[in-house]
Scaffold this motif. Sequence first.
Motif, PDB file in Angstrom:
ATOM      1  N   SER A  28     -27.633 -12.492 -14.487  1.00 37.42           N
ATOM      2  CA  SER A  28     -27.324 -11.115 -14.084  1.00 37.42           C
ATOM      3  C   SER A  28     -26.207 -10.548 -14.951  1.00 37.42           C
ATOM      4  N   LEU A  29     -25.279 -11.423 -15.408  1.00 36.92           N
ATOM      5  CA  LEU A  29     -24.201 -10.950 -16.286  1.00 36.92           C
ATOM      6  C   LEU A  29     -24.764 -10.488 -17.621  1.00 36.92           C
ATOM      7  N   GLN A  36     -26.373  -7.126 -17.378  1.00 40.56           N
ATOM      8  CA  GLN A  36     -25.487  -5.979 -17.169  1.00 40.56           C
ATOM      9  C   GLN A  36     -25.239  -5.207 -18.460  1.00 40.56           C
ATOM     10  N   GLU A  37     -25.039  -3.903 -18.290  1.00 45.37           N
ATOM     11  CA  GLU A  37     -24.725  -3.050 -19.443  1.00 45.37           C
ATOM     12  C   GLU A  37     -23.325  -3.395 -19.943  1.00 45.37           C
ATOM     13  N   ASN A  64     -19.572  -3.113 -21.191  1.00 46.75           N
ATOM     14  CA  ASN A  64     -18.558  -2.110 -20.867  1.00 46.75           C
ATOM     15  C   ASN A  64     -18.346  -1.138 -22.017  1.00 46.75           C
ATOM     16  N   VAL A  80     -21.107 -10.602 -20.215  1.00 44.16           N
ATOM     17  CA  VAL A  80     -21.359  -9.189 -19.906  1.00 44.16           C
ATOM     18  C   VAL A  80     -21.589  -8.409 -21.193  1.00 44.16           C
ATOM     19  N   LYS A  87     -20.951   1.546 -22.218  1.00 39.48           N
ATOM     20  CA  LYS A  87     -20.936   2.484 -21.104  1.00 39.48           C
ATOM     21  C   LYS A  87     -19.900   3.578 -21.308  1.00 39.48           C
TER      22      LYS A  87
END
Length: 313
Positions: free
Chosen positions: A238-239, A242-243, A245, A311, A248
Amino acid sequence: VAAPPPSDLGPAEALRRNEALAANFWELRRRADIYYAYSYIHSYIQEPFTTLLPEHVFNCALFLWNILASSGFSAQPVQALLAQVQGGPEAEAAYLEKVRAEAAQGSAQQSRGHLKEVPLGISRVYILYALAKQAQSLGACRLARTAYDKLQVLRVPPSWQHQIDLACLAIRSKPYSDQDDLLPVCNWCMTTNPLLRSNLDACTNCGHPFIRTFLGFDILPLVEFQPDTDIALEEAQSLIAQEPNARKSQNSDGWHESTRGGAEVMSLSEGPMPGDEAGTDLFVQKMLDAASYFVPGEPYQPVRIDRETLVEL
Ligand SMILES: [Zn+2]
């Protein structure tokens, strides 16, 4: 179709059983890769015309030779490998005994300098002949000379003998070196490797495996990593999903502001550039750090990365 684990196994024995099963899996998978690569060599030699690119044949032959010449490779029949999973507990016990005996015997044999066995149906002469021919035409003269020298001590089809003898002489007029752009560079420690490596096709410095595409057997620019031990598999997945940082927070119009040397700078970036983002930087940083701490001769360990880096992937 795995046989259920015998019920009377102690924890240590269960662990050994799992290790043997995992080793078996890798051995069988390697065997499948070998036969796939060999199918190209076989058709290159046997068929009157070839549509294969010289680099393709060269990479196939090199991959095969590097695996087959490795001490870590065992040429035991596939049936023997499958016996453990398909047979009952007796078959398993017998298998473990046999593997241990063979390992002891194998190391003794190698020290006497015997040629290693090759799996059923694979011809060492075909591989070396294809390797020598392609190496010569691609400018890897040193490799070609080694391959022709090895061919001289093997039994070759009589119709090839004359040609091989001639090529063997002709190659001696060429420089004893390989073209630099043919030498593989390790993606992790950036070491330039020799073409022939008898360590199961891995880097000679750090032991990172060269990961090849099955479309031409070229080496892919991949580096293996492992999440830190306290991160569960689901969390790691799931990490990674993730988009990152950094991406984003970027403005959507492509302009981004930063301060450089006390001055505010506004710059237009044309979309995300590969290798230019903070995300890849973090991983590359981790990778290079790990590579610089590496002590040659130690067993290979994949790069360990933490949550923050996952991430950013
Ligand atoms: Zn390396």
